[in-house]
Motif scaffolding. Structure first.
Motif, PDB file in Angstrom:
ATOM      1  N   LYS A 188     -11.500  -4.032   7.857  1.00 53.71           N
ATOM      2  CA  LYS A 188     -10.148  -4.337   7.341  1.00 53.71           C
ATOM      3  C   LYS A 188     -10.079  -4.141   5.817  1.00 53.71           C
ATOM      4  CE  LYS A 188      -8.366  -5.344  11.334  1.00 53.71           C
ATOM      5  NZ  LYS A 188      -9.321  -4.611  12.170  1.00 53.71           N
ATOM      6  N   GLY A 189     -10.716  -3.047   5.380  1.00 55.32           N
ATOM      7  CA  GLY A 189     -10.717  -2.727   3.955  1.00 55.32           C
ATOM      8  C   GLY A 189      -9.488  -1.953   3.528  1.00 55.32           C
ATOM      9  N   VAL A 190      -9.487  -1.560   2.260  1.00 57.35           N
ATOM     10  CA  VAL A 190      -8.402  -0.732   1.718  1.00 57.35           C
ATOM     11  C   VAL A 190      -9.036   0.442   0.970  1.00 57.35           C
ATOM     12  CG1 VAL A 190      -6.817  -2.677   1.487  1.00 57.35           C
ATOM     13  CG2 VAL A 190      -8.219  -1.995  -0.481  1.00 57.35           C
ATOM     14  N   PHE A 191      -8.282   1.521   0.875  1.00 58.15           N
ATOM     15  CA  PHE A 191      -8.715   2.690   0.121  1.00 58.15           C
ATOM     16  C   PHE A 191      -7.883   2.788  -1.147  1.00 58.15           C
ATOM     17  CE2 PHE A 191      -8.389   7.230  -0.981  1.00 58.15           C
ATOM     18  CZ  PHE A 191      -9.737   7.553  -1.093  1.00 58.15           C
ATOM     19  N   VAL A 192      -8.554   3.039  -2.271  1.00 51.95           N
ATOM     20  CA  VAL A 192      -7.853   3.174  -3.546  1.00 51.95           C
ATOM     21  C   VAL A 192      -8.169   4.546  -4.139  1.00 51.95           C
ATOM     22  CG1 VAL A 192      -7.457   2.231  -5.848  1.00 51.95           C
ATOM     23  CG2 VAL A 192      -7.980   0.688  -3.944  1.00 51.95           C
ATOM     24  N   GLN A 193      -7.130   5.284  -4.474  1.00 57.67           N
ATOM     25  CA  GLN A 193      -7.288   6.578  -5.137  1.00 57.67           C
ATOM     26  C   GLN A 193      -6.707   6.434  -6.544  1.00 57.67           C
ATOM     27  OE1 GLN A 193      -6.085   9.131  -6.682  1.00 57.67           O
ATOM     28  NE2 GLN A 193      -6.417  11.065  -5.672  1.00 57.67           N
ATOM     29  N   PRO A 194      -7.576   6.242  -7.560  1.00 55.41           N
ATOM     30  CA  PRO A 194      -7.098   5.823  -8.888  1.00 55.41           C
ATOM     31  C   PRO A 194      -6.969   6.961  -9.900  1.00 55.41           C
ATOM     32  CG  PRO A 194      -9.452   5.512  -8.764  1.00 55.41           C
ATOM     33  CD  PRO A 194      -9.043   6.188  -7.473  1.00 55.41           C
ATOM     34  N   ALA A 195      -6.809   8.208  -9.431  1.00 54.27           N
ATOM     35  CA  ALA A 195      -6.838   9.352 -10.348  1.00 54.27           C
ATOM     36  C   ALA A 195      -5.754   9.245 -11.417  1.00 54.27           C
ATOM     37  CB  ALA A 195      -6.659  10.652  -9.566  1.00 54.27           C
ATOM     38  N   LEU A 196      -6.087   9.712 -12.612  1.00 55.20           N
ATOM     39  CA  LEU A 196      -5.088   9.764 -13.680  1.00 55.20           C
ATOM     40  C   LEU A 196      -4.016  10.785 -13.342  1.00 55.20           C
ATOM     41  CD1 LEU A 196      -7.501   9.649 -16.755  1.00 55.20           C
ATOM     42  CD2 LEU A 196      -6.233   7.756 -15.710  1.00 55.20           C
ATOM     43  N   PHE A 197      -4.393  11.786 -12.570  1.00 52.25           N
ATOM     44  CA  PHE A 197      -3.428  12.744 -12.022  1.00 52.25           C
ATOM     45  C   PHE A 197      -4.040  13.345 -10.771  1.00 52.25           C
ATOM     46  CE2 PHE A 197      -1.712  16.953 -11.316  1.00 52.25           C
ATOM     47  CZ  PHE A 197      -0.348  16.711 -11.409  1.00 52.25           C
ATOM     48  N   GLU A 198      -3.238  13.507  -9.728  1.00 50.95           N
ATOM     49  CA  GLU A 198      -3.720  14.095  -8.481  1.00 50.95           C
ATOM     50  C   GLU A 198      -2.694  15.111  -7.991  1.00 50.95           C
ATOM     51  OE1 GLU A 198      -5.834  15.492  -6.054  1.00 50.95           O
ATOM     52  OE2 GLU A 198      -6.800  13.597  -6.602  1.00 50.95           O
ATOM     53  N   ALA A 199      -3.102  16.381  -7.931  1.00 53.47           N
ATOM     54  CA  ALA A 199      -2.167  17.431  -7.523  1.00 53.47           C
ATOM     55  C   ALA A 199      -1.651  17.181  -6.113  1.00 53.47           C
ATOM     56  CB  ALA A 199      -2.848  18.792  -7.591  1.00 53.47           C
ATOM     57  N   PHE A 200      -2.538  16.813  -5.203  1.00 54.68           N
ATOM     58  CA  PHE A 200      -2.098  16.495  -3.842  1.00 54.68           C
ATOM     59  C   PHE A 200      -2.779  15.229  -3.370  1.00 54.68           C
ATOM     60  CE2 PHE A 200      -2.365  16.984   0.842  1.00 54.68           C
ATOM     61  CZ  PHE A 200      -1.018  16.837   1.090  1.00 54.68           C
ATOM     62  N   GLY A 201      -4.036  15.331  -2.921  1.00 50.38           N
ATOM     63  CA  GLY A 201      -4.768  14.144  -2.512  1.00 50.38           C
ATOM     64  C   GLY A 201      -5.211  14.169  -1.060  1.00 50.38           C
ATOM     65  N   LEU A 202      -6.160  15.060  -0.738  1.00 50.76           N
ATOM     66  CA  LEU A 202      -6.665  15.133   0.633  1.00 50.76           C
ATOM     67  C   LEU A 202      -7.336  13.837   1.069  1.00 50.76           C
ATOM     68  CD1 LEU A 202      -8.170  18.689   1.244  1.00 50.76           C
ATOM     69  CD2 LEU A 202      -6.407  17.539   2.573  1.00 50.76           C
ATOM     70  N   THR A 203      -8.035  13.188   0.129  1.00 50.64           N
ATOM     71  CA  THR A 203      -8.697  11.930   0.509  1.00 50.64           C
ATOM     72  C   THR A 203      -7.682  10.876   0.934  1.00 50.64           C
ATOM     73  OG1 THR A 203      -8.743  11.238  -1.818  1.00 50.64           O
ATOM     74  CG2 THR A 203     -10.733  12.295  -0.941  1.00 50.64           C
ATOM     75  N   ILE A 204      -6.481  10.974   0.385  1.00 53.20           N
ATOM     76  CA  ILE A 204      -5.423  10.038   0.783  1.00 53.20           C
ATOM     77  C   ILE A 204      -5.057  10.255   2.250  1.00 53.20           C
ATOM     78  CG2 ILE A 204      -3.012   9.392   0.372  1.00 53.20           C
ATOM     79  CD1 ILE A 204      -3.513  10.213  -2.573  1.00 53.20           C
ATOM     80  N   LEU A 205      -4.907  11.520   2.642  1.00 56.55           N
ATOM     81  CA  LEU A 205      -4.607  11.822   4.047  1.00 56.55           C
ATOM     82  C   LEU A 205      -5.756  11.386   4.947  1.00 56.55           C
ATOM     83  CD1 LEU A 205      -3.011  15.407   3.968  1.00 56.55           C
ATOM     84  CD2 LEU A 205      -1.871  13.190   3.923  1.00 56.55           C
ATOM     85  N   GLU A 206      -6.991  11.635   4.496  1.00 57.49           N
ATOM     86  CA  GLU A 206      -8.157  11.261   5.300  1.00 57.49           C
ATOM     87  C   GLU A 206      -8.214   9.757   5.510  1.00 57.49           C
ATOM     88  OE1 GLU A 206     -10.768  14.998   3.475  1.00 57.49           O
ATOM     89  OE2 GLU A 206     -11.264  12.923   2.940  1.00 57.49           O
ATOM     90  N   ALA A 207      -7.952   9.016   4.446  1.00 59.40           N
ATOM     91  CA  ALA A 207      -7.974   7.555   4.551  1.00 59.40           C
ATOM     92  C   ALA A 207      -6.840   7.054   5.444  1.00 59.40           C
ATOM     93  CB  ALA A 207      -7.866   6.933   3.158  1.00 59.40           C
TER      94      ALA A 207
END
Length: 806
Positions: free
Chosen positions: A662-681
């Motif tokens: 029951k964790g969470v995923f954080v994508q903290p990039a200063l800028f992200e063109a798209f974000g494949l890891t976001i889709l994966e998570a």
């Protein structure tokens, strides 16, 4: 916007403008960006005890909202204003509040003076202006239609072409005659010589196939269709052939853009595709987590697999199996002799799970073996691209036994190679930027000379200008990648107008309203990334092994940190260790929040653990910084840092193991063109917090299936994560609700099936319009070549000379 400024000058707000300008002049910075401007204005409103609505509703507040930059020179202030998306106006305000519009050239000169205040520019700089080459091509008018280029192009050119029925039918007939495969003629043969014959024979063929069973295989009536003038390519069954011929018949009799797109999308004209991902460490195992790899490698591999699959489906539906048509997809990259245990030193490698998709690695010429035998950073790779393209052309011709039908560039260097190959082989060129560095590094063009030794932006930005203007079409993952949002500039938009002092001025670097831009988001590899609830597809041994690695395993060679309480809810992130991905920023955010530490552990999967193991300057800096943050905030016992290289399957299972807890995923990039890891998570079922700067704004629907964060505001970010965590502790079903909506979001919008169908449709349609419109791009291409040979190549040669002594 001049009317808004005039309204301020004609009202009581004139004194506010004067006072605000006075406050700006006292500011330390001569060059303020939007966030700086808003902060200074907020301070002014507070200091002047303005009513709450003055900040947003006053004329001055509106002007400040639309102002992207303010440059101070002497007592004058230059306001760069963005009244709407993809639009810019520039005004000079004097101390006496006189207002003067400024030209683009004047603005660029001002920016140069800001950099070279002690070395005034003597003489004029080269001005680059691509505007005239778009004067005679169709352009989109409404900003909301930017990124929908193919729909606009279909409507525009259809209306022109359909006005002259004779020309239209002649163009269509000639287009149908074009297509063949390995010497076999497709679609129509010499029995159809005229437009009238085409129309008559189509109706005759429709009558013939309509009398046959819908599922009758094409091969059983192939000979009869050939006698009428029709070769293979119309369909694999009588029903499919009839359907395709009906679309063509409708197109001949009463053409419209939708019917045209439906027909062209079925034309068998693409069989061989090159995907260029040039700078190396491109492989299927052992490369993720290395410098310059990650999202791009995942994207291109998945794209290759799914393109081959889609081509195979299209070939079957077109009835071409009898001709033994074999589609082929080649990923073109560089061969690295000293490959550190990976297969990056292997010339040819088959892509797993495919029949005819390959990684083709072409070695660099040995200018200096100390450089060319090893991995070279993407920032240093530029001198080798021209000879790499020349050598790659020979290899591709040999592998395909002919020319490819489509070349897709990836990243700035890959796009330049795609241009060089497409120009030499006269092939349709598609660009995918993934991320344009110019948006990621503030003032990178203005102070390029200070950054040149480390980043070589003069080469990168020139390569971007060349490739984006040369491409037949460009696909972006998001709309904002092209033109941003109402209050932020897009990546491509940042190339519209800029200066590189002492090198050149870009007066008009890209036509944002060109129909070449199309939004085609990528998908997720659904074999590796799927919901944690699909327990029947998960391997229990992998689940247990990865849970141990994440939470309890002690292995100093690849894991730093032992958790005091492994049962706390995990905050998880996985990315390269570089400044933009900002994992150190997430660690600092976690370190500053004692409350977050009480509820959660922080688990990072991030590259190397030791400085001496890394060959990348930025990664080394981030390793040092991460250790410093851990010590500064005493995060020992609360953080795990995994310097592991994961297979794709392990990568997918790690997300699911975090979801089990029951964790969470954080994508903290200063800028992200798209974000494949976001889709994966998200597809794994993890509630996701992602940067509000870039593509995640279009992936996540805030507070519905994920959350936006401002990674530069550590306190606010920690508060958002803490709010979610505490709400889940009181109402466990809330975690389940967000998890379910995240999964649904990906399946409805971000699949590779959607992506590849759209990409191939675009390639066919742009190929058709290039043929029928007889667009003469030679003048543009010659201008681009001048930029390559007179600016890019001499600069690359200087860098190559430096490499000789390393």
């Amino acid at each position: 916007m001049s009317e808004l400024i005039q309204a301020i000058l004609d009202s009581e707000e004139k004194s506010d403008l004067r006072s605000f300008m006075s406050q700006l002049r006292q500011h330390d910075q001569n060059y303020l960006l939007r966030n700086d401007i808003l902060n200074v204005f907020g301070e002014y409103c507070s200091k002047s005890e303005k009513p709450d609505n003055f900040y947003t509703s006053s004329h001055l507040g509106k002007l400040i909202y639309y102002t992207q930059e303010i440059i101070q020179e002497d007592s004058n202030l230059c306001f760069i204003i963005r009244p709407k998306i993809a639009s810019q106006e520039v005004y000079r305000l004097t101390a006496d509040l006189d207002i003067e519009p400024m030209t683009t050239e004047e603005l660029l000169d001002l920016r140069d003076r800001l950099v070279n205040k002690f070395q005034p520019q003597e003489g004029d700089l080269l001005e680059l202006d691509f505007g005239p080459f778009y004067d005679y091509t169709p352009t989109i008018r409404d900003p909301k239609n930017i990124g929908k280029g193919v729909q606009f192009l279909n409507r525009y050119l259809s209306s022109k072409l359909f006005q002259d029925a004779k020309q239209w039918l002649e163009s269509l007939l000639n287009f149908l005659r074009l297509h063949h495969y390995n010497g076999f003629q497709l679609l129509i043969n010499d029995r159809i010589q005229t437009q009238q014959q085409l129309s008559l024979q189509v109706k005759k063929a429709i009558g013939f196939v309509s009398d046959r069973p819908e599922d009758e295989p094409y091969e059983q009536f192939r000979f009869q269709l050939q006698m009428m003038g029709f070769e293979p390519g119309w369909g694999n069954t009588a029903g499919r052939v009839q359907d395709t011929l009906n679309i063509l018949d409708e197109l001949i009799d009463s053409p419209d853009p939708q019917t045209l797109e439906a027909f062209i999308s079925r034309v068998p004209m693409i069989f061989r595709i090159v995907l260029v991902s040039a700078h190396g460490w491109f492989g299927q195992e052992g490369v993720l987590g290395r410098p310059d790899t990650g999202g791009q490698v995942v994207y291109v591999l998945d794209q290759a697999k799914n393109l081959e699959k889609q081509l195979q489906e299209d070939i079957i539906l077109a009835g071409l199996e009898g001709l033994n048509v074999q589609p082929k997809v080649i990923i073109l990259t560089r061969l690295i002799p000293n490959s550190d245990g990976t297969l990056c030193n292997q010339r040819l490698e088959k892509v797993h799970g495919t029949e005819n998709a390959w990684i083709l690695r072409v070695p660099l010429r040995d200018f200096n073996p100390n450089m060319t035998q090893n991995w070279i950073s993407r920032f240093e790779f530029w001198p080798y691209l021209e000879t790499f393209a020349i050598d790659s052309q020979k290899e591709l011709l040999a592998e395909f036994h002919g020319t490819p039908d489509l070349i897709v560039g990836n990243y700035s260097d890959g796009n330049l190679v795609a241009f060089l190959l497409a120009r030499r082989m006269k092939v349709t060129q598609c660009n995918v930027a993934h991320a344009l560095e110019k948006s990621k590094y503030l003032f990178s063009n203005l102070y390029w000379q200070d950054l040149e030794d480390k980043y070589h932006f003069s080469l990168q930005f020139t390569a971007d200008l060349i490739a984006m203007n040369a491409a037949n079409f460009v696909i972006s993952s998001t709309y904002q990648e092209i033109v941003g949002t109402p209050d932020s500039v897009g990546q491509y938009e940042s190339y519209k107008c800029f200066t590189m002092p002492d090198l050149y001025h870009v007066v008009n670097g890209v036509e944002l309203f060109s129909p070449k831009f199309n939004v085609v988001p990528p998908g997720v590899n659904e074999n590796a990334y799927f919901p944690y609830t699909r327990t029947e597809d998960r391997v229990q041994e992998d689940r247990d092994r990865l849970a141990e690695i994440l939470f309890t395993l002690e292995d100093p060679s690849q894991i730093f940190g032992k958790l005091d309480d492994p049962n706390k809810r995990p905050i998880f992130s996985m990315a390269r260790l570089d400044r933009i991905k900002n994992l150190t920023g997430l660690a600092e955010c976690f370190g500053q929040s004692q409350e977050l530490q009480e509820h959660c552990n922080l688990i990072l999967v991030a590259g190397k653990l030791r400085v001496e193991e890394s060959g990348d300057n930025e990664e080394r800096d981030e390793i040092i910084r991460l250790y410093h943050i851990i010590d500064e905030y005493n995060l020992h016992g609360k953080i795990r840092w995994l310097g592991v290289r994961l297979s794709k399957n392990d990568s997918g299972e790690i997300y699911r193991v975090i979801a089990d807890h029951k964790g969470v995923f954080v994508q903290p990039a200063l800028f992200e063109a798209f974000g494949l890891t976001i889709l994966e998570a998200m597809i794994s079922g993890l509630p996701t917090f992602a940067t509000q700067f870039g593509g995640p704004l279009e992936i996540i629907q805030n507070k519905v299936n994920g959350f936006y964060i401002n990674p530069t505001n550590l306190e606010e970010t920690a508060a958002k994560i803490l709010e979610f965590v505490t709400k889940c502790e009181h109402s466990p079903q809330y975690w389940e609700e967000v998890s379910r909506k995240a999964i649904d979001r990906v399946y409805s919008t971000y699949t590779w099936k959607i992506h590849t169908s759209k990409l191939l449709s675009l390639a066919r349609i742009y190929g058709f319009w290039n043929f029928t419109s007889k667009e003469n791009r030679e003048d543009l291409l010659r201008y681009i070549e001048s930029l390559f040979y007179l600016i890019y190549k001499p600069t690359a040669k200087k860098l190559l000379e430096q490499h000789q002594y390393r």
